[in-house]
Scaffold this active site. Structure first.
Site, short mmCIF file in Angstrom:
data_model
loop_
_atom_site.label_atom_id
_atom_site.label_comp_id
_atom_site.label_asym_id
_atom_site.label_seq_id
_atom_site.Cartn_x
_atom_site.Cartn_y
_atom_site.Cartn_z
N LYS A 1 76.77 -30.59 -22.30
CA LYS A 1 76.49 -31.90 -22.89
C LYS A 1 75.65 -32.76 -21.95
O LYS A 1 75.06 -33.74 -22.38
CB LYS A 1 77.78 -32.59 -23.34
N LYS B 1 82.55 -33.34 -9.29
CA LYS B 1 82.79 -34.49 -10.17
C LYS B 1 82.91 -35.78 -9.37
O LYS B 1 82.45 -36.83 -9.82
CB LYS B 1 84.07 -34.28 -10.99
N LYS C 1 72.76 -23.71 -18.06
CA LYS C 1 73.73 -23.47 -19.11
C LYS C 1 73.67 -24.58 -20.15
O LYS C 1 73.43 -25.73 -19.79
CB LYS C 1 75.13 -23.50 -18.46
#
Ligand code: TRP
Length: 337
Positions: free
Chosen positions: A202, A116, A199
């Site tokens: 979003k 992140k 996967k």
């Protein structure tokens, strides 16, 4: 009467508007099932959502929206404790204690932080993002959870939770239950409809690959019908060679309860189009009532907020007791009443 069932606890971030099919089949559906067999605590983790830049109005709306969708999915406030993390101040309080117990090196090894923070650009990530896993540790330990149902990507955070619980117990005396991960089954893993090698998430390859549960059902049907399949025409579950068709089969199977083998038999000799048309219909039948129920909660924010207030009250009764024990063990001087 205190429950003798094992306790589970999990959280979901209010960062996206609509849940997507991957969230639902991968996690939320299992949460709903676990409320029957476990003493279940579920929360919308708004404090975690502010570790990256956020818009205040959007955060507030998405927090209600996440709660509404959890209820629409079948969480029942009579059967589980559903609450918003920031409504229980003990989370931030215990997180501080855990921050003072965790090693800097240990926290630096968290791969989700590395991923992140790389996205934020080197040096721009907040200290909050760095310490995000420690807040999660506090979330779990406050409730003395036995099991934490999460996806594989959270395994490292659960390991950290176990390490810190052991360390605290060793240093200050038995205080926290050491939780076990309850890694949600891989069979429930849902892939992007346009790129079945990734996967469903979003940050999908294209919006066409992502099924949002709150989308107009017509859009959903269209996305299913234009899902990527494979070059031959056989409807067979083979993740290696036919990832597109396999993904459609596993979605179909999970939504209807039919086994993959049954579906293969049912579609033997049929074309991909037939499978997609039927799956589109199954999907529309699923999302339509889900949308309606979610909207009913959103149309009545008063009731929704009261449900969350009751949930927070139940959660707080447990959290406050654990925090008081932890404060005492650490040696913080109690305030005189
Ligand atoms: N980090 C989790 C996620 O991204 C969310 C989370 C926060 C959580 N606190 C938790 C999950 C406590 C389980 C238990 O999915």
């Amino acid at each position: 009467m205190p429950s003798t069932r094992p306790r589970v606890l999990s959280g979901i971030q209010p960062t996206a508007g609509s849940f997507h099919l991957g969230n639902y089949l991968g996690a939320v559906r299992q949460w709903v099932a676990l409320q029957e067999s476990h003493d279940a605590f579920y929360m919308v983790v708004d404090l975690h959502a502010i570790t990256v830049p956020q818009d205040p109005a959007e955060l507030r709306a998405n927090t209600r929206l996440a709660a509404a969708q959890l209820l629409a999915a079948g969480l029942d406030p009579e059967r589980c404790t559903l609450f918003v993390q920031s409504h229980v101040p003990e989370h931030a309080q215990l997180a501080w204690i855990m921050n003072c117990l965790a090693g800097f090196g240990e926290a630096s090894r968290m791969t989700q932080f590395k991923d992140k923070s790389a996205k934020q650009g080197a040096g721009n990530a907040t200290v909050g993002l760095f310490t995000y896993p420690i807040l999660q540790v506090a979330d779990i330990l406050l409730y003395q959870a036995n099991e934490v149902p999460v996806g594989e990507d959270q395994r490292q955070h659960i390991e950290l939770t176990r390490d810190l619980a052991d360390r605290f117990n060793g240093r200050f005396g038995e205080t926290f239950t050491v939780p076990a991960p309850y890694i949600l089954k891989e069979t429930a893993k849902i892939y992007d409809l346009q790129d079945p090698s990734i996967k469903m998430s979003k940050s999908a390859s294209t919006p066409k690959g992502l099924i949002n549960l709150l989308d107009d059902p017509k859009t959903t049907a269209k996305k299913v019908k234009s899902a990527v399949t494979d070059t031959d025409t056989v409807i067979k579950y083979d993740t290696e060679n036919k990832p597109g068709v396999s993904n459609l089969l596993s979605i179909y199977s999970t939504l209807t309860g039919k086994t993959i083998a049954d579906l293969e038999a049912e579609y033997e000799g049929k074309m991909y189009g037939a499978l997609k048309t039927d799956l589109a219909e199954v999907m529309v039948e699923f999302v339509t009532p889900f949308r309606t129920r979610t909207q009913q909660y959103l149309d009545d924010p008063e009731t929704l907020d009261s449900l969350l207030a009751k949930g927070a009250e139940k959660a707080r009764a447990v959290a406050a007791e654990t925090l008081a024990a932890a404060y005492d063990r650490v040696g913080l001087l109690p305030a005189k009443h």
